[in-house]
Write a protein that holds these residues in place. Structure first.
Motif, mmCIF file in Angstrom:
data_model
loop_
_atom_site.group_PDB
_atom_site.id
_atom_site.type_symbol
_atom_site.label_atom_id
_atom_site.label_comp_id
_atom_site.label_asym_id
_atom_site.label_seq_id
_atom_site.Cartn_x
_atom_site.Cartn_y
_atom_site.Cartn_z
ATOM 1 N N PHE A 108 0.828 -1.213 0.000
ATOM 2 C CA PHE A 108 0.000 0.000 0.000
ATOM 3 C C PHE A 108 0.863 1.263 0.000
ATOM 4 O O PHE A 108 1.994 1.256 0.477
ATOM 5 C CB PHE A 108 -0.910 0.019 1.240
ATOM 6 N N CYS A 109 0.284 2.351 -0.491
ATOM 7 C CA CYS A 109 0.929 3.665 -0.504
ATOM 8 C C CYS A 109 1.331 4.061 0.911
ATOM 9 O O CYS A 109 0.529 3.882 1.829
ATOM 10 C CB CYS A 109 -0.045 4.695 -1.071
ATOM 11 N N PRO A 110 2.505 4.622 1.159
ATOM 12 C CA PRO A 110 3.550 4.978 0.197
ATOM 13 C C PRO A 110 4.637 3.913 0.073
ATOM 14 O O PRO A 110 5.776 4.243 -0.250
ATOM 15 C CB PRO A 110 4.113 6.260 0.803
ATOM 16 N N LEU A 150 6.860 3.721 -3.217
ATOM 17 C CA LEU A 150 7.787 4.864 -3.314
ATOM 18 C C LEU A 150 8.958 4.681 -2.358
ATOM 19 O O LEU A 150 10.121 4.905 -2.729
ATOM 20 C CB LEU A 150 7.051 6.173 -3.012
ATOM 21 N N MET A 151 8.657 4.263 -1.124
ATOM 22 C CA MET A 151 9.724 4.120 -0.138
ATOM 23 C C MET A 151 10.694 3.001 -0.535
ATOM 24 O O MET A 151 11.907 3.115 -0.328
ATOM 25 C CB MET A 151 9.125 3.842 1.251
ATOM 26 N N ILE A 198 12.962 4.430 -3.233
ATOM 27 C CA ILE A 198 13.967 5.341 -2.682
ATOM 28 C C ILE A 198 15.083 4.569 -1.984
ATOM 29 O O ILE A 198 16.262 4.880 -2.145
ATOM 30 C CB ILE A 198 13.304 6.347 -1.715
ATOM 31 N N TRP A 207 7.577 12.640 -7.603
ATOM 32 C CA TRP A 207 8.681 12.629 -6.644
ATOM 33 C C TRP A 207 10.024 12.762 -7.376
ATOM 34 O O TRP A 207 10.880 13.557 -6.972
ATOM 35 C CB TRP A 207 8.648 11.334 -5.810
ATOM 36 N N LYS A 216 10.683 16.218 -8.528
ATOM 37 C CA LYS A 216 10.941 17.151 -7.418
ATOM 38 C C LYS A 216 12.367 17.030 -6.884
ATOM 39 O O LYS A 216 13.006 18.036 -6.574
ATOM 40 C CB LYS A 216 9.943 16.921 -6.282
ATOM 41 N N VAL A 217 12.844 15.808 -6.771
ATOM 42 C CA VAL A 217 14.164 15.631 -6.152
ATOM 43 C C VAL A 217 15.298 15.542 -7.162
ATOM 44 O O VAL A 217 16.456 15.412 -6.780
ATOM 45 C CB VAL A 217 14.187 14.406 -5.199
ATOM 46 N N MET A 241 2.152 8.917 6.862
ATOM 47 C CA MET A 241 2.314 8.951 5.404
ATOM 48 C C MET A 241 2.859 10.308 4.964
ATOM 49 O O MET A 241 3.810 10.404 4.183
ATOM 50 C CB MET A 241 0.971 8.684 4.713
ATOM 51 N N SER A 292 6.564 10.760 6.232
ATOM 52 C CA SER A 292 7.596 9.964 5.559
ATOM 53 C C SER A 292 7.792 10.416 4.116
ATOM 54 O O SER A 292 8.930 10.539 3.645
ATOM 55 C CB SER A 292 7.284 8.467 5.642
ATOM 56 N N VAL A 293 6.707 10.698 3.412
ATOM 57 C CA VAL A 293 6.842 11.153 2.021
ATOM 58 C C VAL A 293 7.492 12.539 1.982
ATOM 59 O O VAL A 293 8.367 12.810 1.159
ATOM 60 C CB VAL A 293 5.479 11.149 1.303
ATOM 61 N N VAL A 332 11.320 12.396 2.484
ATOM 62 C CA VAL A 332 12.139 11.870 1.384
ATOM 63 C C VAL A 332 12.007 12.717 0.119
ATOM 64 O O VAL A 332 12.491 12.344 -0.941
ATOM 65 C CB VAL A 332 11.789 10.392 1.051
ATOM 66 N N SER A 333 11.339 13.869 0.244
ATOM 67 C CA SER A 333 11.112 14.727 -0.924
ATOM 68 C C SER A 333 11.844 16.055 -0.791
ATOM 69 O O SER A 333 11.300 17.113 -1.122
ATOM 70 C CB SER A 333 9.608 14.953 -1.114
ATOM 71 N N PRO A 375 0.362 -0.442 6.141
ATOM 72 C CA PRO A 375 1.671 -0.141 6.745
ATOM 73 C C PRO A 375 1.514 0.388 8.161
ATOM 74 O O PRO A 375 0.624 1.192 8.438
ATOM 75 C CB PRO A 375 2.250 0.934 5.827
ATOM 76 N N MET A 404 6.489 3.449 9.461
ATOM 77 C CA MET A 404 6.623 4.489 8.428
ATOM 78 C C MET A 404 7.428 5.681 8.941
ATOM 79 O O MET A 404 8.223 6.264 8.210
ATOM 80 C CB MET A 404 5.250 4.913 7.916
ATOM 81 N N GLN A 449 10.971 4.540 8.798
ATOM 82 C CA GLN A 449 11.468 4.525 7.425
ATOM 83 C C GLN A 449 11.764 5.942 6.931
ATOM 84 O O GLN A 449 12.783 6.196 6.293
ATOM 85 C CB GLN A 449 10.417 3.869 6.540
ATOM 86 N N GLY A 450 10.847 6.871 7.245
ATOM 87 C CA GLY A 450 11.040 8.260 6.834
ATOM 88 C C GLY A 450 12.289 8.861 7.460
ATOM 89 O O GLY A 450 13.035 9.600 6.812
#
Lengths: 76, 132
Positions: free
Chosen positions: A13-15, A18-19, A22, A50, A53-54, B23, B26-27, B30-31, B72, B77, B80-81
């Motif tokens: 599931f999100c996120p 993406l994780m 990364i 993403w 952006k990075v 969420m 963490s997002v 990493v952004s 999750p 999370m 992880q972030g």
């Protein structure tokens, strides 16, 4: 020579997808590519957003059978 | 242009709020965006290291389905972030005081220390503040 790694994040599931992407990119060299497979439809838009952006590059994306895929090239 | 930091105040143990906060944190982290989290009130109980898995969180409209579908885990999370991005977590010193908890009661390796609300609010003037 650059490398391409495939990460199967289908069912995550999100996120999560993406994780996972990364975490993989951190271990790769500039020019290497990661292809992420996901059943989360949001991944198809989230990952290119993403990457832009990075400062990485999305080289391919789309839908295949029951999942979406995005290929990101590490650019820095 | 540098993205301004994101400041998050976590005060609810509600699973839905904890899920969304983790969420976003963490997002964001990493952004290329610094994320700073202040954990206060009931939310601190989710970070009690003597608890595990879904017993950490309070009930909420989505809690049952999150448990059933193995969504999750919010604590994972946040972890992880922090590992992959730019994130700090601060435990509210007032709540630790009231609960008579030391920092050693909290999930290991996640918190950067204790902080008072005044300092956090002052820092948050430089960015965007969200509360859960």
């Amino acid at each position: 020579m650059s490398e391409r790694k495939v990460i199967d994040a289908r069912g995550s599931f999100c996120p999560g997808p993406l994780m996972e992407l990364i975490a993989a990119l951190k271990l790769m060299q500039v020019g290497d590519e990661v292809e992420i497979l996901s059943t989360d439809q949001g991944t198809a838009k989230d990952v290119p957003e993403w990457a832009a952006k990075v400062g990485h590059e999305t080289v391919d994306s789309g839908e295949k059978d029951d999942h979406w895929f995005v290929v990101v090239r590490k650019a820095k | 242009m540098t993205t301004p930091p994101l400041y998050i105040i976590l005060s609810s143990l509600d699973r839905d709020k904890m899920q969304l906060a983790s969420m976003i944190a963490s997002v964001g982290a990493v952004s290329d965006r610094a994320v700073h989290i202040f954990v206060s009130m009931g939310a601190i109980k989710a970070f009690d290291k003597t608890l595990s898995g879904n017993e950490r969180y309070g009930d909420s409209p989505m809690n049952a389905v999150f448990c059933e579908r193995n969504a999750p885990d919010p604590i994972e999370m946040f972890t992880q972030g922090k590992m992959l991005g730019d994130m700090t977590l601060w435990a509210c010193s007032m709540v630790l005081d009231v609960l008579e908890w030391g920092e050693d009661r909290l999930v290991e390796g996640l918190f950067d220390g204790q902080m008072g609300l005044t300092k956090f609010l002052s820092d948050a003037e430089s960015g965007q503040l969200l509360t859960f």
